[in-house]
Every structure is written in structure tokens, then in C-alpha cells.
Design a protein around this motif. Structure first.
Motif, short mmCIF file in Angstrom:
data_model
loop_
_atom_site.label_atom_id
_atom_site.label_comp_id
_atom_site.label_asym_id
_atom_site.label_seq_id
_atom_site.Cartn_x
_atom_site.Cartn_y
_atom_site.Cartn_z
N ALA A 1 0.84 -1.21 0.00
CA ALA A 1 0.00 0.00 0.00
C ALA A 1 0.88 1.25 0.00
CB ALA A 1 -0.93 -0.02 1.22
N ARG A 2 1.98 1.22 0.73
CA ARG A 2 2.90 2.37 0.75
C ARG A 2 3.46 2.62 -0.65
NH1 ARG A 2 8.09 2.02 4.55
NH2 ARG A 2 8.50 0.27 3.17
N GLY A 3 3.83 1.55 -1.35
CA GLY A 3 4.34 1.69 -2.72
C GLY A 3 3.30 2.34 -3.63
N ARG A 4 2.05 1.92 -3.44
CA ARG A 4 0.98 2.51 -4.28
C ARG A 4 0.82 3.99 -3.97
NH1 ARG A 4 -2.02 -2.57 -3.75
NH2 ARG A 4 -3.07 -1.69 -1.94
N ARG A 5 0.92 4.36 -2.69
CA ARG A 5 0.80 5.79 -2.32
C ARG A 5 1.94 6.60 -2.94
NH1 ARG A 5 -0.44 3.53 2.75
NH2 ARG A 5 1.62 3.98 3.62
N MET A 6 3.16 6.06 -2.89
CA MET A 6 4.31 6.79 -3.46
C MET A 6 4.14 6.96 -4.97
SD MET A 6 6.37 7.80 -1.21
CE MET A 6 5.28 7.87 0.17
N ALA A 7 3.67 5.89 -5.63
CA ALA A 7 3.48 5.96 -7.09
C ALA A 7 2.43 7.00 -7.44
CB ALA A 7 3.09 4.58 -7.62
N ALA A 8 1.37 7.11 -6.61
CA ALA A 8 0.31 8.08 -6.88
C ALA A 8 0.80 9.51 -6.61
CB ALA A 8 -0.92 7.76 -6.03
N ALA A 9 1.59 9.69 -5.53
CA ALA A 9 2.03 11.04 -5.15
C ALA A 9 3.17 11.53 -6.04
CB ALA A 9 2.48 11.04 -3.68
N LEU A 10 4.03 10.60 -6.51
CA LEU A 10 5.25 10.99 -7.23
C LEU A 10 5.36 10.19 -8.53
CD1 LEU A 10 7.50 10.70 -4.04
CD2 LEU A 10 6.73 12.85 -5.07
N PRO A 11 4.38 10.35 -9.44
CA PRO A 11 4.34 9.47 -10.62
C PRO A 11 5.58 9.59 -11.51
CG PRO A 11 2.74 11.27 -10.80
CD PRO A 11 3.28 11.31 -9.41
N ASP A 12 6.24 10.75 -11.51
CA ASP A 12 7.41 10.90 -12.38
C ASP A 12 8.70 10.43 -11.70
OD1 ASP A 12 5.72 12.08 -14.15
OD2 ASP A 12 6.16 14.12 -13.43
N ARG A 13 8.63 10.19 -10.38
CA ARG A 13 9.87 9.92 -9.65
C ARG A 13 9.94 8.54 -9.03
NH1 ARG A 13 12.60 14.87 -8.19
NH2 ARG A 13 11.45 16.56 -9.17
N TYR A 14 8.78 8.03 -8.59
CA TYR A 14 8.80 6.74 -7.89
C TYR A 14 8.57 5.62 -8.89
CZ TYR A 14 7.77 2.99 -4.66
OH TYR A 14 7.79 1.80 -3.99
N HIS A 15 9.53 4.72 -9.00
CA HIS A 15 9.38 3.62 -9.96
C HIS A 15 9.39 2.27 -9.27
CE1 HIS A 15 9.78 6.74 -12.91
NE2 HIS A 15 10.97 7.07 -12.43
N GLY A 16 9.31 2.27 -7.94
CA GLY A 16 9.26 1.02 -7.20
C GLY A 16 10.62 0.34 -7.15
N TYR A 17 10.62 -0.83 -6.56
CA TYR A 17 11.87 -1.55 -6.34
C TYR A 17 11.93 -2.83 -7.16
CZ TYR A 17 12.74 1.72 -2.64
OH TYR A 17 12.97 2.86 -1.95
#
Ligand SMILES: C[S@@+](CC[C@H](N)C(=O)[O-])C[C@H]1O[C@@H](n2cnc3c(N)ncnc32)[C@H](O)[C@@H]1O
Length: 256
Positions: free
Chosen positions: A154-170
Motif C-alpha cells: 500500500a505504501r508503494g501505491r501511495r508513493m506511485a500516486a504522489a510521485l508518478p514521475d519519480r517513484y518507480h518502485g523496487y
């Protein structure tokens, strides 16, 4: 050119958050170093180790504690300055994995703790092979967020939603090691699981040091951190978080 500059900026953005990095990031369990020794087939004690992308020295200190003769290598000014504060007794050389400032055949082991993905493998792999002695090895590892656990996912999904251009997951971070076997190295891999217990504030300190947030200004970062505090407290109302990691380890040996 722009892409290259942005990459370089992201890679070196840690410098601005070096104190948070040193305080917040997870360390590495003893089992990691046992695993490196097992996959390599040699002991760390007495080995000449270059810890490249050493950052603030989290892995360097642990390697030294295992008896390695370790030299840290770090390109970022901010991280290097923090390293000197945290680890004044350990040697640090300013340098880059793509262009190692060391002689041919001068190291037994080159470690990249959470750092190999910041190099360009078409340069860093031949550089490692040049600097290693026969029978020496490159060891890379990453503490990957364990997304089989629902709150971490869920945290990964929140980061992807908040920072779509920067967060690409692990996912796929260790794919960078695909360059080892074609270069003639003998590759071994292991996956370990471990967890740490920490306060929500400690977790937010770690988050502040992540490149996708570190490369933002403090004003842009603040609302993301506030939303995260609320979400994590909803999950862990007593404020103590149990954070699981998958530790992905690769050891690639230069044949003798
Ligand atoms: C995620 S941090 C890892 C720090 C430390 N090894 C640890 O385990 O906490 C990545 C480090 O790699 C460094 N770095 C960035 N580009 C690099 C490169 N091309 N060669 C070596 N290190 C690099 C960054 O400055 C940063 O200190």
C-alpha cells in the motif's frame, strides 16, 4: 544529455539528506555477510575490500567489523562529509564505480551496498574486472521493500500516486546484475528475508532520504511525509513499525 544530467542529479541527490540517510536507513543483518562469504567461498577477514557507493558508511562499518581491510569509495560531497563524521577511523576515497581510482588487480572484493544501480554497467563491470585480482569478486545487494506484505504494498501505491514521475518502485532493481555473466564472471545469488522494528518518526526519516523524495525541495516533500505519517499510524497505532525486507544478494567471481 538531459536524461544523463537528471540521472546524475538523482544519483547525487543523497548528499542533501545525508544525515537523514545515516539515521534512517536500515542496516544489514549478519546473515548477509555470512552469505557473501559462502557465495564467494572466501572469508571477509583480511580481504582487501572496496565498498563503492559507500554513502555514509552503513555497510563499510559492518565490513570493517567483520575484519575486512575496507576502503570506502564515494562520489557525493554530502555523503562523503557524513561518512567522515560517522566513520572517522575508516579510509575514504572520492571516486565513482564507472571509473575506479585504483590500480589493476589491487582488490579482493568490490561491494556495492544498495548502490550498483547508480553506475553504468557497461563501464562499472569492466572497471570492477580490471581492479579485481583473479578469484576476487563483486558483491551487490539491495534491501528491497517486501511488497508481499500488504502495508508495504500500500505504501508503494501511495508513493506511485504522489510521485508518478519519480517513484518507480523496487521491482527489478537487481536486474542490473544481468551484466555480470556476459562479462565472464561466475554469478551466484541468494535472497534473504529480515525485518526491523522502528518508530514511525524513524521510518519517515528513512523516507526523506529516498532518492524520489530527496530530489524534491522540503516544501514539496512535506505533504507527502504528512500523508505518510497518517497512513502508517493508522496501520501501527502504537507507533512501532515492523518493516520487512527482502535482501537480494549477488556475488560475481572473476575466474582465477
Ligand atoms: C543508496 S546509497 C547507498 C549507500 C551505502 N552503500 C549504504 O549501504 O547505505 C547509494 C550511494 O551511491 C552513490 N553513487 C551514486 N552514483 C554512483 C556511482 N556512479 N558510483 C559509485 N557510487 C555512486 C551515491 O552518492 C550514494 O552514496
Amino acid at each position: 544529455m538531459t536524461e544523463r544530467r537528471n540521472y546524475r542529479e538523482a544519483a547525487l541527490s543523497f548528499g542533501a539528506v545525508a544525515a537523514e540517510y545515516d539515521r534512517g536507513r536500515p542496516g544489514y543483518p549478519d546473515e548477509l555477510f555470512d552469505t557473501v562469504e559462502r557465495l564467494w567461498g572466501r572469508a571477509l577477514k583480511g580481504a582487501r575490500v572496496l565498498d563503492v557507493g559507500a554513502g555514509t558508511g552503513i555497510a563499510t562499518r559492518l565490513l570493517a567489523a567483520r575484519g575486512a581491510d575496507v576502503v570506502a569509495v564515494e562520489p557525493s560531497d554530502g555523503m562523503a562529509a557524513r561518512f567522515l563524521l560517522s566513520s572517522p577511523a575508516l579510509p575514504l576515497v572520492r571516486g565513482d564505480g564507472d571509473d575506479l581510482p585504483f590500480h589493476d588487480a589491487s582488490a579482493d572484493l568490490i561491494t556495492y551496498a544498495q548502490a550498483f544501480h547508480w553506475t553504468h554497467p557497461e563501464r562499472s563491470v569492466p572497471e570492477a574486472i580490471r581492479v579485481l585480482r583473479p578469484g576476487g569478486a563483486v558483491a551487490t545487494w539491495w534491501n528491497v521493500q517486501d511488497e508481499t506484505v500488504p502495508w508495504v504494498r500500500a505504501r508503494g501505491r501511495r508513493m506511485a500516486a504522489a510521485l508518478p514521475d519519480r517513484y518507480h518502485g523496487y521491482g527489478g532493481i537487481s536486474a542490473h546484475t544481468a551484466h555480470f555473466a556476459p562479462a565472464g564472471l561466475a554469478v551466484e545469488r541468494a535472497v534473504l528475508r529480515w525485518e526491523r522494528r522502528l518508530t514511525v518518526e524513524h521510518l519517515l526519516t528513512d523516507l526523506t532520504s529516498r532518492s524520489y523524495l530527496a530530489s524534491l525541495g522540503p516544501e514539496e516533500r512535506a505533504p507527502v511525509l504528512a500523508a505518510e505519517r497518517e497512513a502508517v499510524l493508522a496501520e501501527f497505532p502504537d507507533g512501532v513499525v515492523v518493516e520487512p525486507f527482502v535482501l537480494d544478494v549477488t556475488v560475481a567471481v572473476k575466474r582465477g
